[in-house]
Design a protein around this motif. Sequence first.
Motif, mmCIF file in Angstrom:
data_model
loop_
_atom_site.group_PDB
_atom_site.id
_atom_site.type_symbol
_atom_site.label_atom_id
_atom_site.label_comp_id
_atom_site.label_asym_id
_atom_site.label_seq_id
_atom_site.Cartn_x
_atom_site.Cartn_y
_atom_site.Cartn_z
ATOM 1 N N HIS A 1 0.508 -1.012 0.198
ATOM 2 C CA HIS A 1 -0.486 0.257 -0.018
ATOM 3 C C HIS A 1 0.771 1.282 0.139
ATOM 4 C CE1 HIS A 1 -3.254 -2.152 2.076
ATOM 5 N NE2 HIS A 1 -3.424 -2.583 0.955
ATOM 6 N N GLY A 2 0.268 2.531 -0.248
ATOM 7 C CA GLY A 2 1.117 3.651 -0.706
ATOM 8 C C GLY A 2 0.440 4.961 -0.480
ATOM 9 N N VAL A 3 0.735 5.673 0.118
ATOM 10 C CA VAL A 3 0.183 7.215 -0.032
ATOM 11 C C VAL A 3 1.035 8.139 -0.349
ATOM 12 C CG1 VAL A 3 1.272 7.373 2.498
ATOM 13 C CG2 VAL A 3 -0.368 8.920 1.389
ATOM 14 N N ALA A 4 0.878 9.264 -1.360
ATOM 15 C CA ALA A 4 1.888 10.025 -1.978
ATOM 16 C C ALA A 4 1.464 11.483 -2.077
ATOM 17 C CB ALA A 4 1.996 9.100 -3.270
ATOM 18 N N THR A 5 1.737 11.943 -2.370
ATOM 19 C CA THR A 5 1.730 13.776 -2.349
ATOM 20 C C THR A 5 2.691 14.299 -3.035
ATOM 21 O OG1 THR A 5 1.358 15.599 -1.086
ATOM 22 C CG2 THR A 5 3.270 14.275 -0.336
ATOM 23 N N PRO A 6 2.033 15.025 -3.982
ATOM 24 C CA PRO A 6 3.118 16.122 -4.973
ATOM 25 C C PRO A 6 4.179 17.254 -4.372
ATOM 26 C CG PRO A 6 1.040 17.090 -5.398
ATOM 27 C CD PRO A 6 0.617 15.574 -4.717
ATOM 28 N N VAL A 7 5.266 17.254 -4.590
ATOM 29 C CA VAL A 7 5.642 18.609 -4.592
ATOM 30 C C VAL A 7 5.354 19.629 -5.105
ATOM 31 C CG1 VAL A 7 9.055 19.080 -4.497
ATOM 32 C CG2 VAL A 7 7.846 16.716 -4.101
ATOM 33 N N PRO A 8 5.506 20.403 -4.533
ATOM 34 C CA PRO A 8 5.194 21.779 -5.264
ATOM 35 C C PRO A 8 5.936 22.062 -5.903
ATOM 36 C CG PRO A 8 4.878 21.959 -2.501
ATOM 37 C CD PRO A 8 5.517 20.298 -2.979
ATOM 38 N N GLY A 9 4.666 22.499 -7.379
ATOM 39 C CA GLY A 9 5.946 23.650 -8.187
ATOM 40 C C GLY A 9 7.613 22.284 -9.307
ATOM 41 N N ALA A 10 6.911 21.061 -9.079
ATOM 42 C CA ALA A 10 7.707 20.416 -9.459
ATOM 43 C C ALA A 10 7.356 19.296 -10.367
ATOM 44 C CB ALA A 10 8.981 20.016 -8.927
ATOM 45 N N ASP A 11 7.731 18.455 -11.333
ATOM 46 C CA ASP A 11 7.179 17.360 -11.626
ATOM 47 C C ASP A 11 7.899 15.619 -10.227
ATOM 48 O OD1 ASP A 11 5.818 16.826 -13.649
ATOM 49 O OD2 ASP A 11 7.051 17.381 -15.253
ATOM 50 N N LEU A 12 7.592 15.954 -9.391
ATOM 51 C CA LEU A 12 7.394 15.094 -8.701
ATOM 52 C C LEU A 12 7.276 14.693 -7.523
ATOM 53 C CD1 LEU A 12 10.961 16.244 -7.578
ATOM 54 C CD2 LEU A 12 11.029 14.703 -8.695
ATOM 55 N N ALA A 13 6.741 13.697 -6.988
ATOM 56 C CA ALA A 13 5.756 13.335 -5.728
ATOM 57 C C ALA A 13 7.491 12.217 -4.232
ATOM 58 C CB ALA A 13 5.050 12.431 -6.176
ATOM 59 N N VAL A 14 6.679 12.729 -3.474
ATOM 60 C CA VAL A 14 7.199 11.792 -2.570
ATOM 61 C C VAL A 14 5.864 10.435 -1.657
ATOM 62 C CG1 VAL A 14 7.558 11.215 -0.022
ATOM 63 C CG2 VAL A 14 8.808 13.813 -1.685
ATOM 64 N N SER A 15 6.275 9.819 -2.044
ATOM 65 C CA SER A 15 5.351 8.428 -1.750
ATOM 66 C C SER A 15 6.198 7.854 -0.578
ATOM 67 C CB SER A 15 5.534 7.084 -2.050
ATOM 68 O OG SER A 15 4.716 6.016 -2.400
ATOM 69 N N VAL A 16 5.338 6.881 0.204
ATOM 70 C CA VAL A 16 5.341 6.187 2.072
ATOM 71 C C VAL A 16 4.834 4.557 1.266
ATOM 72 C CG1 VAL A 16 5.758 5.968 3.931
ATOM 73 C CG2 VAL A 16 5.468 8.288 2.778
ATOM 74 N N SER A 17 5.377 3.546 0.962
ATOM 75 C CA SER A 17 5.058 2.501 0.738
ATOM 76 C C SER A 17 5.018 1.500 1.887
ATOM 77 C CB SER A 17 4.678 2.040 -0.599
ATOM 78 O OG SER A 17 6.250 1.941 -0.570
ATOM 79 N N GLY A 18 4.697 0.464 1.947
ATOM 80 C CA GLY A 18 4.802 -0.345 2.735
ATOM 81 C C GLY A 18 3.918 -1.803 2.869
ATOM 82 N N PRO A 19 3.761 -3.143 4.018
ATOM 83 C CA PRO A 19 2.907 -4.015 3.194
ATOM 84 C C PRO A 19 2.157 -3.860 3.946
ATOM 85 C CG PRO A 19 5.343 -4.926 5.031
ATOM 86 C CD PRO A 19 5.091 -3.626 4.457
ATOM 87 N N GLY A 20 0.897 -4.395 3.522
ATOM 88 C CA GLY A 20 -0.574 -3.306 3.840
ATOM 89 C C GLY A 20 -1.448 -4.301 4.348
ATOM 90 N N HIS A 21 -0.534 -4.770 5.184
ATOM 91 C CA HIS A 21 -1.282 -5.926 6.783
ATOM 92 C C HIS A 21 -0.571 -4.839 7.796
ATOM 93 C CE1 HIS A 21 2.788 -7.424 7.020
ATOM 94 N NE2 HIS A 21 2.738 -7.096 7.898
ATOM 95 N N ARG A 22 0.184 -3.979 7.413
ATOM 96 C CA ARG A 22 0.521 -2.866 8.390
ATOM 97 C C ARG A 22 0.476 -1.665 8.464
ATOM 98 N NH1 ARG A 22 5.849 -4.636 8.807
ATOM 99 N NH2 ARG A 22 6.956 -2.617 7.286
ATOM 100 N N TRP A 23 0.682 -0.906 6.980
ATOM 101 C CA TRP A 23 0.514 0.486 6.588
ATOM 102 C C TRP A 23 -1.037 0.423 5.919
ATOM 103 C CZ3 TRP A 23 2.147 4.207 7.850
ATOM 104 C CH2 TRP A 23 2.723 5.442 7.299
#
Length: 247
Positions: A199-221
Amino acid sequence: MPETSKARPGGADTAKRALRVLDVVGRSEQPLMLEEVVRQTGFGRSMTYRLLRALQEEEFLEHAPGGGYSVGGRLYSLAAAVLPSFDTDNAYLPLLQTIAAESGETCTLHRRVGASVVLVLGAESTLHPLRRVWTPGELTPVVRGSAGTALLANLGQDELTAVLDTLPAEATSGVRERAAEARKLGYVLSFGANHPGVHGVATPVPGADLAVSVSGPGHRWTQERMTAFAPHLIELVHTFSRPAPRG
């Protein structure tokens, strides 16, 4: 006599096969022998040999002194021309490390290149033995996964249309709505979109073609944990991205 076959031109197939060979050799940590390239690509031996020779003649590959094929000077030259824009991504490493430590999960930085998403940098938490292991250079479709949707949410409507127009209609179903929702919330969740059980959660980086994501096993995350962490993720990314005030 007019050509009636609807098959794709042979040249297009040859180019695709050559790129596949280049990808296999380029990702290897050591020179690959002909037989290994055949095994990994599934192409015939004679065809693989011809493709390797052609790539060698164009200096995209070279024949290693001890045998086998490795990356050639022309490919390094091409990479050097592209890398300056990616080199700035290394500045995000402290941010990724902070997020990984605070979330207890793997944090990654993604860049949009056309209709694809490239994983360019990552940091893994050591809190759990079982964790999402990031792979540099991993390529995924921009219409799939939390990072891709976050990147699309960062685009204006004209840019978004231009990207989606390059893709088959069936691949873009519901994408505009998901991007709009991500733009509204500031984050997006995904559940096994690119990797089963992750599973993952992501947010865009303002003003750039970039995104930051946090991901991990679905049973925990879980959805609950990701949703609870999302506001802090946005805050960390926005604070980091904001230019320092001038003295």
